[in-house]
Structure formats: C-alpha cells, structure tokens
Design a protein around this motif. Structure first.
Motif, PDB file in Angstrom:
ATOM      1  N   ILE A  49       0.836  -1.201   0.000  1.00 27.83           N
ATOM      2  CA  ILE A  49       0.000   0.000   0.000  1.00 27.83           C
ATOM      3  C   ILE A  49       0.872   1.252   0.000  1.00 27.83           C
ATOM      4  O   ILE A  49       0.649   2.182  -0.772  1.00 27.83           O
ATOM      5  CB  ILE A  49      -0.955  -0.011   1.209  1.00 27.83           C
ATOM      6  CG1 ILE A  49      -2.000  -1.106   1.038  1.00 27.83           C
ATOM      7  CG2 ILE A  49      -1.619   1.354   1.399  1.00 27.83           C
ATOM      8  CD1 ILE A  49      -2.795  -1.418   2.294  1.00 27.83           C
ATOM      9  N   VAL A  50       1.888   1.256   0.852  1.00 29.27           N
ATOM     10  CA  VAL A  50       2.761   2.428   0.949  1.00 29.27           C
ATOM     11  C   VAL A  50       3.603   2.592  -0.313  1.00 29.27           C
ATOM     12  O   VAL A  50       3.772   3.710  -0.813  1.00 29.27           O
ATOM     13  CB  VAL A  50       3.646   2.325   2.209  1.00 29.27           C
ATOM     14  CG1 VAL A  50       4.656   3.452   2.257  1.00 29.27           C
ATOM     15  CG2 VAL A  50       2.780   2.333   3.459  1.00 29.27           C
ATOM     16  N   LEU A  51       4.124   1.495  -0.845  1.00 21.53           N
ATOM     17  CA  LEU A  51       4.933   1.577  -2.068  1.00 21.53           C
ATOM     18  C   LEU A  51       4.113   2.084  -3.248  1.00 21.53           C
ATOM     19  O   LEU A  51       4.637   2.791  -4.113  1.00 21.53           O
ATOM     20  CB  LEU A  51       5.546   0.214  -2.396  1.00 21.53           C
ATOM     21  CG  LEU A  51       6.710  -0.209  -1.511  1.00 21.53           C
ATOM     22  CD1 LEU A  51       7.002  -1.687  -1.691  1.00 21.53           C
ATOM     23  CD2 LEU A  51       7.943   0.633  -1.807  1.00 21.53           C
ATOM     24  N   THR A  52       2.837   1.756  -3.290  1.00 23.04           N
ATOM     25  CA  THR A  52       1.977   2.205  -4.376  1.00 23.04           C
ATOM     26  C   THR A  52       1.871   3.720  -4.397  1.00 23.04           C
ATOM     27  O   THR A  52       1.860   4.332  -5.466  1.00 23.04           O
ATOM     28  CB  THR A  52       0.568   1.580  -4.246  1.00 23.04           C
ATOM     29  OG1 THR A  52       0.720   0.160  -4.324  1.00 23.04           O
ATOM     30  CG2 THR A  52      -0.369   2.034  -5.340  1.00 23.04           C
ATOM     31  N   ASP A  53       1.833   4.327  -3.220  1.00 24.48           N
ATOM     32  CA  ASP A  53       1.765   5.792  -3.155  1.00 24.48           C
ATOM     33  C   ASP A  53       3.062   6.435  -3.619  1.00 24.48           C
ATOM     34  O   ASP A  53       3.053   7.520  -4.187  1.00 24.48           O
ATOM     35  CB  ASP A  53       1.431   6.257  -1.738  1.00 24.48           C
ATOM     36  CG  ASP A  53      -0.009   5.959  -1.357  1.00 24.48           C
ATOM     37  OD1 ASP A  53      -0.827   5.701  -2.260  1.00 24.48           O
ATOM     38  OD2 ASP A  53      -0.313   5.987  -0.150  1.00 24.48           O
TER      39      ASP A  53
END
Length: 107
Positions: A27-31
C-alpha cells in the motif's frame, strides 16, 4: 478514563503476520512517497523485531534505527537488504495509465 491513562497506539503491534506486513508495504509503495516508505519499513522492522531484521540485513540494530528513523535517508541497496531480511520480495507490475482529461465542449 483520562487520555493519559490510555495505552499508546503502536501500529507495529497489528502487523503480526508476514502477509499483513507485505500488504502494508504494498500500500505504501503504491503511493510512492519516499518518506512514507522509510517510515513503513521502520514500522515493519519493529513489528518483526528490529534486532532480527538488522542481523539478517547485515547491519547493526542501532544503524537500522538510524537509517529508518525520522532523519534517515537509506540507500536503495540498504532498502533492498532490509526488505529481503524481512522475508519480503519487491516486485514490479505495470502501472495503470492515468485517464486523459476530457476536452470541454465549446458552445
């Protein structure tokens, strides 16, 4: 109950499984925000055990805290070692194209 009596919330306590930790990092990497990625790595390392992750990554525990801390700026090679030490695999997938803005009708 007074707020001062409440237990301090620590998200690391809720990332108990490898699947939960990997999902959170995804989730964080997607941002794509580097600061959020560093903070997420810190959180996952604490959830898994900072000493264990540091040893597997070949860095000191203190060095890992510093690297993933608020003022840390880890090199990409360090990020890869830490992710591998966490038992997580970094993968790539095609990004979905952003929708093109629609032209407004001229009246």
């Amino acid at each position: 109950m007074k707020v001062s009596k409440l237990k301090k919330f620590d998200a690391a306590e809720h990332l108990r499984t490898p699947e939960a930790r990997a999902e959170y990092l995804n989730i964080v990497l997607t941002d794509g925000d580097p600061t959020e990625v560093r903070d997420a790595l810190n959180l996952v390392a604490r959830a898994q055990g900072m000493s264990e992750v540091a040893k597997a990554a070949g860095v000191t525990r203190e060095g890992l805290y510093k690297t993933l801390g608020e003022n840390g700026n880890p090199e990409f090679a360090t990020v890869l070692r830490v992710i591998g030490a966490m038992g997580i695999r970094l993968m790539a997938e095609p990004a979905k194209p952003k929708p093109k803005p629609r032209k407004k009708a001229v009246v």
